[in-house]
Design a protein around this motif. Structure first.
Motif, PDB file in Angstrom:
ATOM      1  N   GLN A  42      41.992  46.887  48.880  1.00 10.14           N
ATOM      2  CA  GLN A  42      42.690  47.262  47.654  1.00 10.14           C
ATOM      3  C   GLN A  42      43.360  46.017  47.092  1.00 10.14           C
ATOM      4  N   HIS A  43      42.902  45.617  45.933  1.00 11.62           N
ATOM      5  CA  HIS A  43      43.580  44.550  45.213  1.00 11.62           C
ATOM      6  C   HIS A  43      43.780  45.042  43.790  1.00 11.62           C
ATOM      7  N   ASP A  44      44.632  44.352  43.044  1.00 18.14           N
ATOM      8  CA  ASP A  44      44.949  44.834  41.703  1.00 18.14           C
ATOM      9  C   ASP A  44      43.916  44.317  40.703  1.00 18.14           C
ATOM     10  N   ASN A  45      44.231  44.421  39.437  1.00 17.40           N
ATOM     11  CA  ASN A  45      43.290  44.015  38.397  1.00 17.40           C
ATOM     12  C   ASN A  45      43.544  42.610  37.873  1.00 17.40           C
ATOM     13  N   ALA A  46      44.121  41.752  38.702  1.00 20.34           N
ATOM     14  CA  ALA A  46      44.231  40.351  38.307  1.00 20.34           C
ATOM     15  C   ALA A  46      42.819  39.853  37.979  1.00 20.34           C
ATOM     16  N   LYS A  47      42.717  38.943  37.043  1.00 18.94           N
ATOM     17  CA  LYS A  47      41.391  38.494  36.593  1.00 18.94           C
ATOM     18  C   LYS A  47      40.504  38.035  37.746  1.00 18.94           C
ATOM     19  N   ALA A  48      41.083  37.295  38.701  1.00 19.63           N
ATOM     20  CA  ALA A  48      40.296  36.812  39.833  1.00 19.63           C
ATOM     21  C   ALA A  48      39.803  37.964  40.707  1.00 19.63           C
ATOM     22  N   HIS A  49      40.580  39.036  40.783  1.00 18.78           N
ATOM     23  CA  HIS A  49      40.208  40.187  41.606  1.00 18.78           C
ATOM     24  C   HIS A  49      39.124  41.029  40.934  1.00 18.78           C
ATOM     25  N   SER A  50      39.218  41.177  39.630  1.00 13.05           N
ATOM     26  CA  SER A  50      38.325  42.080  38.906  1.00 13.05           C
ATOM     27  C   SER A  50      37.102  41.383  38.309  1.00 13.05           C
ATOM     28  N   ALA A  51      36.988  40.090  38.519  1.00 19.95           N
ATOM     29  CA  ALA A  51      35.867  39.333  37.954  1.00 19.95           C
ATOM     30  C   ALA A  51      34.536  39.783  38.562  1.00 19.95           C
ATOM     31  N   GLN A  52      33.497  39.707  37.758  1.00 21.75           N
ATOM     32  CA  GLN A  52      32.165  40.099  38.222  1.00 21.75           C
ATOM     33  C   GLN A  52      31.746  39.267  39.436  1.00 21.75           C
ATOM     34  N   GLN A  53      32.083  37.986  39.446  1.00 18.92           N
ATOM     35  CA  GLN A  53      31.734  37.121  40.571  1.00 18.92           C
ATOM     36  C   GLN A  53      32.377  37.633  41.863  1.00 18.92           C
ATOM     37  N   THR A  54      33.620  38.074  41.797  1.00 15.39           N
ATOM     38  CA  THR A  54      34.305  38.618  42.967  1.00 15.39           C
ATOM     39  C   THR A  54      33.637  39.911  43.419  1.00 15.39           C
ATOM     40  N   ALA A  55      33.369  40.802  42.481  1.00 12.42           N
ATOM     41  CA  ALA A  55      32.725  42.076  42.817  1.00 12.42           C
ATOM     42  C   ALA A  55      31.360  41.844  43.469  1.00 12.42           C
ATOM     43  N   MET A  56      30.606  40.907  42.927  1.00 17.55           N
ATOM     44  CA  MET A  56      29.281  40.611  43.489  1.00 17.55           C
ATOM     45  C   MET A  56      29.398  40.031  44.893  1.00 17.55           C
ATOM     46  N   TRP A  57      30.384  39.139  45.100  1.00 16.47           N
ATOM     47  CA  TRP A  57      30.572  38.547  46.426  1.00 16.47           C
ATOM     48  C   TRP A  57      30.978  39.620  47.437  1.00 16.47           C
ATOM     49  N   LEU A  58      31.922  40.477  47.058  1.00 17.11           N
ATOM     50  CA  LEU A  58      32.364  41.545  47.964  1.00 17.11           C
ATOM     51  C   LEU A  58      31.207  42.478  48.306  1.00 17.11           C
ATOM     52  N   ALA A  59      30.398  42.837  47.310  1.00 20.64           N
ATOM     53  CA  ALA A  59      29.238  43.696  47.558  1.00 20.64           C
ATOM     54  C   ALA A  59      28.246  43.006  48.493  1.00 20.64           C
ATOM     55  N   SER A  60      28.042  41.701  48.297  1.00 20.02           N
ATOM     56  CA  SER A  60      27.096  40.965  49.151  1.00 20.02           C
ATOM     57  C   SER A  60      27.586  40.872  50.594  1.00 20.02           C
ATOM     58  N   GLN A  61      28.907  41.013  50.789  1.00 27.43           N
ATOM     59  CA  GLN A  61      29.496  40.963  52.124  1.00 27.43           C
ATOM     60  C   GLN A  61      29.738  42.376  52.691  1.00 27.43           C
ATOM     61  N   ASN A  62      29.279  43.384  51.962  1.00 24.41           N
ATOM     62  CA  ASN A  62      29.450  44.791  52.365  1.00 24.41           C
ATOM     63  C   ASN A  62      30.907  45.168  52.571  1.00 24.41           C
ATOM     64  N   VAL A  63      31.768  44.674  51.680  1.00 19.41           N
ATOM     65  CA  VAL A  63      33.187  45.010  51.714  1.00 19.41           C
ATOM     66  C   VAL A  63      33.430  46.110  50.693  1.00 19.41           C
ATOM     67  N   SER A  64      33.955  47.238  51.152  1.00 22.36           N
ATOM     68  CA  SER A  64      34.274  48.347  50.253  1.00 22.36           C
ATOM     69  C   SER A  64      35.592  48.078  49.557  1.00 22.36           C
ATOM     70  N   THR A  65      35.616  48.336  48.263  1.00 23.09           N
ATOM     71  CA  THR A  65      36.845  48.201  47.495  1.00 23.09           C
ATOM     72  C   THR A  65      37.219  49.569  46.922  1.00 23.09           C
ATOM     73  N   PHE A  66      38.451  49.686  46.487  1.00 21.48           N
ATOM     74  CA  PHE A  66      38.917  50.919  45.856  1.00 21.48           C
ATOM     75  C   PHE A  66      37.951  51.322  44.747  1.00 21.48           C
ATOM     76  N   GLU A  67      37.562  50.334  43.935  1.00 22.81           N
ATOM     77  CA  GLU A  67      36.669  50.602  42.806  1.00 22.81           C
ATOM     78  C   GLU A  67      35.289  51.044  43.272  1.00 22.81           C
ATOM     79  N   SER A  68      34.734  50.368  44.297  1.00 21.01           N
ATOM     80  CA  SER A  68      33.378  50.719  44.740  1.00 21.01           C
ATOM     81  C   SER A  68      33.331  52.077  45.423  1.00 21.01           C
ATOM     82  N   VAL A  69      34.421  52.487  46.052  1.00 20.26           N
ATOM     83  CA  VAL A  69      34.453  53.773  46.746  1.00 20.26           C
ATOM     84  C   VAL A  69      34.764  54.921  45.795  1.00 20.26           C
TER      85      VAL A  69
END
Length: 146
Positions: A42-69
């Motif tokens: 769970q992270h907030d919507n800071a630009k670095a947290h919500s950036a597409q690059q971050t989302a893609m990296w987290l998905a590639s590492q199989n890390v579930s986020t509040f948004e993805s769940v």
């Protein structure tokens, strides 16, 4: 960084934080801890947290986020709900009692207070999440009292 149900360490950053900085400095070095102790990051919507690059990296590492769940982003203005904000508020108050004058003293005060933070307190804060969520919903998303 607060992971799972505890604070493991403070990560100090200077200047602006980009998605690349967030990944390289915070997420990647903490990946084993995140995978081992987190069910949902769970992270907030800071630009670095919500950036597409971050989302893609987290998905590639199989890390579930509040948004993805849950299919929604963590509410932008929800300090009443976030266990992270509650813990940080306590740490800020405790660190201020050290009366730091320099940045180095402030960092040392925070590090000392993170080390002194009891797991019982963190557990109680995380455990109160459902009740705070119910109060926030009853208040139609408005501010709630603890």
């Amino acid at each position: 960084m607060m992971v799972g149900i505890g604070v493991c360490k403070m990560i100090w950053l200077q200047g602006s934080v980009t998605s690349a900085t967030y990944i390289a400095t915070c997420l990647n070095p903490s990946l084993s801890v995140i995978r081992g102790r987190c069910r949902i990051l769970q992270h907030d919507n800071a630009k670095a947290h919500s950036a597409q690059q971050t989302a893609m990296w987290l998905a590639s590492q199989n890390v579930s986020t509040f948004e993805s769940v849950f299919g929604v982003r963590w509410p932008a203005r929800s300090p009443d709900l976030s266990p992270v904000e509650t813990v940080f508020s306590i740490l800020q108050y405790r660190a201020s009692k050290h009366l730091p004058v320099t940045v180095a003293e402030l960092m040392a005060a925070w590090d000392a207070e993170v080390a002194a933070l009891s797991q019982e307190l963190v557990d109680a804060i995380v455990g109160s999440f459902a009740g705070r969520l119910r109060k926030c919903l009853a208040a139609n998303g408005g501010t709630i009292k603890p």
